[in-house]
Design an enzyme around this catalytic site. Structure first.
Site: not given
Length: 236
Positions: A194-195
């Site tokens: 993810c981020h």
């Protein structure tokens, strides 16, 4: 976003304070447990429900109707659990119970009727550093054999992405979650991105509850990958 994942529900009737389903702990064995909970002083109801299960009624049906635990919404299903996740009394009863036999135990929450439906070897959840995932991504055989999942939103992926990752946005969990074991092989190594590594960790823990044997969370996410490994990838 945590509330979108089944594993994030707080099941106060059995899980210890501070534990989280899918978290890392020892033991080597996991069990699939369902239960129902009644108040400590409701002995009459407890005896009645014991009798009804002995006569063949399904514990999950009784949980929906009578349990005081939030898990009643799922028929009393707690999912796959391992030692260290549950309060001691519940854990002792669950890990010593014969498969499919309904047994009772008492905890600070009240009286439980519990049933172990299955058991398996404990799954593994590891954090993989961005420099290590970078090395693996250079190997064509890795891209063929591993399962790579990016749980960011499409607009994020459009800004920055890594090759080989299939996008399963966390906000769309309701659409892909029920089909996860048909889309991916639980026996294969699975990597989640993810981020910054937070959403991916949530999904990685949930994948464990779905039977995935070895799951890797990309620590620091694509942001750390861009900062430490590949500056050509935009940060946002």
């Amino acid at each position: 976003m945590v509330g979108r994942l089944p594993c994030s529900r707080v099941i106060t009737a059995s899980y210890s304070a501070g534990s989280s389903p899918g978290g890392s702990s020892g033991g080597g064995r996991e069990i699939l447990v369902q239960h129902l909970l009644v108040k400590e002083d409701d002995q009459k109801l407890l005896l009645e429900l014991q009798k009804r299960t002995a006569e063949g009624e399904d514990l999950s049906d009784l949980a929906v109707e009578y349990s005081t635990c939030p898990s009643k919404e799922d028929g009393g299903m707690l999912g796959w659990v391992r030692k260290g996740q549950m309060v001691p009394e519940f854990e002792e009863a669950a890990f010593s119970a014969p498969l499919n036999k309904v047994v009772k135990c008492k905890t600070k929450f009240g009286w439980h009727l519990l049933q172990v439906l299955s058991e398996r070897e404990e799954s593994v959840l590891e954090h993989i550093q961005v420099n290590e995932i970078h090395v693996r991504l250079q190997d064509p055989s890795f891209l063929e054999e591993a399962q790579l999942i990016d749980v960011r939103e499409p607009e994020e992926v459009a800004q920055a992405s890594l090759p080989g990752f299939q996008v399963l946005p966390l906000r769309q969990f309701g659409s892909w979650g029920p089909e996860i074991t048909t889309k991916f092989d639980p026996q294969k190594d699975t990597y989640v991105l993810c981020h910054h590594g937070t959403r991916s960790l949530q999904v990685a823990k949930w994948l464990q509850t779905q039977g995935f044997r070895k799951v890797f969370n990309v620590a620091g996410g694509i942001h750390e990958y861009a900062v430490k490994v590949d500056p050509s990838i935009p940060t946002y």
